[in-house]
Design a protein around this motif. Sequence first.
Motif, mmCIF file in Angstrom:
data_model
loop_
_atom_site.group_PDB
_atom_site.id
_atom_site.type_symbol
_atom_site.label_atom_id
_atom_site.label_comp_id
_atom_site.label_asym_id
_atom_site.label_seq_id
_atom_site.Cartn_x
_atom_site.Cartn_y
_atom_site.Cartn_z
ATOM 1 N N SER A 1 -16.300 46.935 34.788
ATOM 2 C CA SER A 1 -16.842 48.304 34.444
ATOM 3 C C SER A 1 -17.744 48.953 35.093
ATOM 4 C CB SER A 1 -17.436 47.997 33.018
ATOM 5 O OG SER A 1 -18.726 47.525 33.257
ATOM 6 N N VAL A 2 -18.288 48.397 36.445
ATOM 7 C CA VAL A 2 -19.440 49.139 37.091
ATOM 8 C C VAL A 2 -18.414 49.746 38.040
ATOM 9 C CG1 VAL A 2 -18.998 47.320 38.957
ATOM 10 C CG2 VAL A 2 -21.114 48.605 38.639
ATOM 11 N N CYS A 3 -17.172 49.637 38.229
ATOM 12 C CA CYS A 3 -16.119 50.443 39.098
ATOM 13 C C CYS A 3 -15.625 51.443 38.502
ATOM 14 C CB CYS A 3 -15.067 49.566 39.552
ATOM 15 S SG CYS A 3 -15.719 48.254 40.740
ATOM 16 N N ASP A 4 -15.962 51.765 37.156
ATOM 17 C CA ASP A 4 -15.365 52.979 36.329
ATOM 18 C C ASP A 4 -16.262 54.047 36.966
ATOM 19 O OD1 ASP A 4 -15.427 55.060 34.307
ATOM 20 O OD2 ASP A 4 -13.988 53.629 33.267
ATOM 21 N N PRO A 5 -15.762 55.108 37.232
ATOM 22 C CA PRO A 5 -16.249 56.465 37.778
ATOM 23 C C PRO A 5 -17.641 56.810 37.039
ATOM 24 C CG PRO A 5 -14.137 57.262 37.284
ATOM 25 C CD PRO A 5 -14.390 55.602 37.002
ATOM 26 N N THR B 1 -13.551 55.648 42.229
ATOM 27 C CA THR B 1 -14.523 54.830 41.962
ATOM 28 C C THR B 1 -15.761 54.756 42.747
ATOM 29 O OG1 THR B 1 -15.106 52.524 41.759
ATOM 30 C CG2 THR B 1 -13.554 53.254 43.469
ATOM 31 N N CYS B 2 -16.920 54.385 42.417
ATOM 32 C CA CYS B 2 -18.013 54.210 43.431
ATOM 33 C C CYS B 2 -18.034 52.998 44.079
ATOM 34 C CB CYS B 2 -19.242 54.508 42.537
ATOM 35 S SG CYS B 2 -19.717 55.902 41.877
ATOM 36 N N CYS B 3 -17.206 51.765 43.663
ATOM 37 C CA CYS B 3 -17.263 50.469 44.254
ATOM 38 C C CYS B 3 -16.609 50.365 45.698
ATOM 39 C CB CYS B 3 -16.319 49.761 43.287
ATOM 40 S SG CYS B 3 -17.266 49.229 41.936
ATOM 41 N N ASP B 4 -16.831 49.488 46.283
ATOM 42 C CA ASP B 4 -16.207 49.343 47.472
ATOM 43 C C ASP B 4 -16.064 47.810 47.775
ATOM 44 O OD1 ASP B 4 -19.034 47.987 48.861
ATOM 45 O OD2 ASP B 4 -19.436 50.035 48.005
ATOM 46 N N ARG B 5 -15.677 47.286 48.862
ATOM 47 C CA ARG B 5 -15.403 45.952 48.893
ATOM 48 C C ARG B 5 -16.639 44.824 48.610
ATOM 49 N NH1 ARG B 5 -11.459 43.549 52.474
ATOM 50 N NH2 ARG B 5 -11.907 41.430 52.996
ATOM 51 N N GLY B 6 -17.626 45.386 49.082
ATOM 52 C CA GLY B 6 -18.968 44.422 48.698
ATOM 53 C C GLY B 6 -19.003 44.206 47.317
ATOM 54 N N PHE C 1 -10.832 43.498 44.075
ATOM 55 C CA PHE C 1 -10.685 43.261 43.011
ATOM 56 C C PHE C 1 -10.914 44.300 42.188
ATOM 57 C CE2 PHE C 1 -11.665 40.460 39.279
ATOM 58 C CZ PHE C 1 -10.648 39.506 39.572
ATOM 59 N N CYS C 2 -10.718 44.253 40.797
ATOM 60 C CA CYS C 2 -10.725 45.815 39.867
ATOM 61 C C CYS C 2 -9.954 46.844 40.324
ATOM 62 C CB CYS C 2 -12.287 46.217 39.679
ATOM 63 S SG CYS C 2 -13.283 44.431 39.311
ATOM 64 N N GLN C 3 -8.590 46.560 41.055
ATOM 65 C CA GLN C 3 -8.002 47.565 41.667
ATOM 66 C C GLN C 3 -7.517 48.857 40.865
ATOM 67 O OE1 GLN C 3 -7.424 44.269 42.181
ATOM 68 N NE2 GLN C 3 -7.201 43.860 44.456
ATOM 69 N N LYS C 4 -7.661 48.619 39.626
ATOM 70 C CA LYS C 4 -7.126 49.649 38.676
ATOM 71 C C LYS C 4 -8.141 50.872 38.888
ATOM 72 C CE LYS C 4 -9.410 48.729 34.146
ATOM 73 N NZ LYS C 4 -9.047 48.739 32.854
ATOM 74 N N TYR C 5 -9.066 50.542 39.454
ATOM 75 C CA TYR C 5 -10.321 52.276 39.611
ATOM 76 C C TYR C 5 -10.100 52.589 41.024
ATOM 77 C CZ TYR C 5 -12.246 50.070 35.342
ATOM 78 O OH TYR C 5 -12.471 49.702 34.017
ATOM 79 N N ASP C 6 -9.280 51.838 41.805
ATOM 80 C CA ASP C 6 -9.280 52.463 43.208
ATOM 81 C C ASP C 6 -9.059 53.797 43.499
ATOM 82 O OD1 ASP C 6 -6.627 52.618 42.762
ATOM 83 O OD2 ASP C 6 -6.002 50.662 44.262
ATOM 84 N N ARG C 7 -8.355 54.787 42.611
ATOM 85 C CA ARG C 7 -8.214 56.050 42.624
ATOM 86 C C ARG C 7 -9.571 56.772 42.588
ATOM 87 N NH1 ARG C 7 -3.195 57.341 43.475
ATOM 88 N NH2 ARG C 7 -3.445 59.522 42.980
ATOM 89 N N ASP D 1 -14.903 50.972 27.071
ATOM 90 C CA ASP D 1 -14.175 50.239 25.838
ATOM 91 C C ASP D 1 -13.031 49.300 26.723
ATOM 92 O OD1 ASP D 1 -12.826 49.291 23.922
ATOM 93 O OD2 ASP D 1 -12.596 51.429 23.056
ATOM 94 N N GLU D 2 -12.988 47.999 26.501
ATOM 95 C CA GLU D 2 -12.138 47.236 27.181
ATOM 96 C C GLU D 2 -10.719 47.333 26.579
ATOM 97 O OE1 GLU D 2 -12.538 43.046 25.884
ATOM 98 O OE2 GLU D 2 -12.581 43.490 23.534
ATOM 99 N N ASN D 3 -10.490 47.933 25.622
ATOM 100 C CA ASN D 3 -9.401 48.443 24.847
ATOM 101 C C ASN D 3 -8.784 49.675 25.466
ATOM 102 O OD1 ASN D 3 -9.181 46.146 23.140
ATOM 103 N ND2 ASN D 3 -10.489 47.294 21.817
ATOM 104 N N ASP D 4 -9.406 50.387 26.346
ATOM 105 C CA ASP D 4 -8.839 51.594 26.865
ATOM 106 C C ASP D 4 -8.184 51.289 28.113
ATOM 107 O OD1 ASP D 4 -8.248 54.148 27.637
ATOM 108 O OD2 ASP D 4 -10.349 54.759 27.932
ATOM 109 N N THR D 5 -6.884 51.615 28.159
ATOM 110 C CA THR D 5 -5.968 51.201 29.307
ATOM 111 C C THR D 5 -5.806 52.259 30.449
ATOM 112 O OG1 THR D 5 -4.068 52.282 27.933
ATOM 113 C CG2 THR D 5 -4.599 49.734 27.667
ATOM 114 N N THR D 6 -6.435 53.505 30.004
ATOM 115 C CA THR D 6 -6.558 54.581 31.012
ATOM 116 C C THR D 6 -7.562 54.144 32.078
ATOM 117 O OG1 THR D 6 -6.061 56.129 29.464
ATOM 118 C CG2 THR D 6 -6.669 56.814 31.473
ATOM 119 N N SER D 7 -6.869 53.783 33.453
ATOM 120 C CA SER D 7 -7.806 53.550 34.629
ATOM 121 C C SER D 7 -8.906 54.472 34.826
ATOM 122 C CB SER D 7 -6.979 53.118 35.740
ATOM 123 O OG SER D 7 -6.171 51.919 35.379
#
Length: 319
Positions: free
Chosen positions: A113-117, A77-82, A69-75, A213-219
């Motif tokens: 937003s937690v997946c934002d670097p 991020t600190c997030c993982d599958r969990g 989920f939240c794949q727009k941050y996959d390039r 900011d939810e309006n920022d479209t830059t992943s």
Amino acid sequence: EARLMTAFGRMNCGVRLTLRVLVAACVLLSSCSGATAKPPGTPTCVSHAGYPDFAIQGKPPAKNLGLTFCQKYDRNTCCDRGTTDSVRRVVAHMQQNGFSSRCRDAWTSLECSVCDPHAGVVVTTPVCQNTCDSVYLKCAGEHFAEDALGRVVPCRASDTICAKLSDWMAGESPNSETEKSTDSQGQSTLGTQMCVAAGYSVVRAAEGGWCFDENDTTSGSGTTTTSTAKSSKSSNKKSDKKLKKKGAAAEAEEFKKLQHWMGRIYAVAGVGAVVRVLWKIWDRKRRDEKGTGAARVAAKLAAEHRNQKSAFEKQAKML
């Protein structure tokens, strides 16, 4: 004795050569490990309360194509599958409980937003005040509850007490956090209360600094509160600069990875060279020992033959 000295000299030469190769391999390995070390001062991932611990906690954000989920941050991020599985469960509860698409999309963006670097390297995600107000307006009529950490979350099937978000915020008692979360007139806003109650920190427009900011479209880039007052033309220029910087950062990261793998290849080649030299020394020693043993056997047989011949000649003379 001469053969023994020659073999001993060859063995010493082989040992010296082996030691030199081992020293070179150690130097190579140390240089490879130094090349892959992260630069000092690089922000590292910090796990957030309410989410599973990051798998790369203590390391800089990196590419992860395994997000569910939240794949727009996959390039980056600190997030993982969990982490993303946890966010996906929240969204699933919202779908099951009939949340409106406006609220569901807004809250999903807040959860991701937690997946934002920028957010992954701090203990609590900073959210822009205008985003908090926007999410509150979209979700004020939906039902929320409290989780085990006391955070306001969308109502789940297992919750026994749920209430409208507007009622939750109306019943919020002032505390140190909400007293700090005030607008420019010094009055607490319901959107700010909601973000604080949900476990986020709030950044007001006058404070500056990065915030989600939810309006920022830059992943994965986020925004600064001062940029919201600029015209669309300047924001487009800024996003172009961010994309260029991000591209340069991605190239640098790829170069580091390539350097790391090349270091490993060189290290393996060095170890292979050491093994090859050791095998040659052992094989040469084995051959020398085999040749010496054969010579000894031949000499022994020749001596026995001479003894037998001399004994036969003595017997012949006696006759």
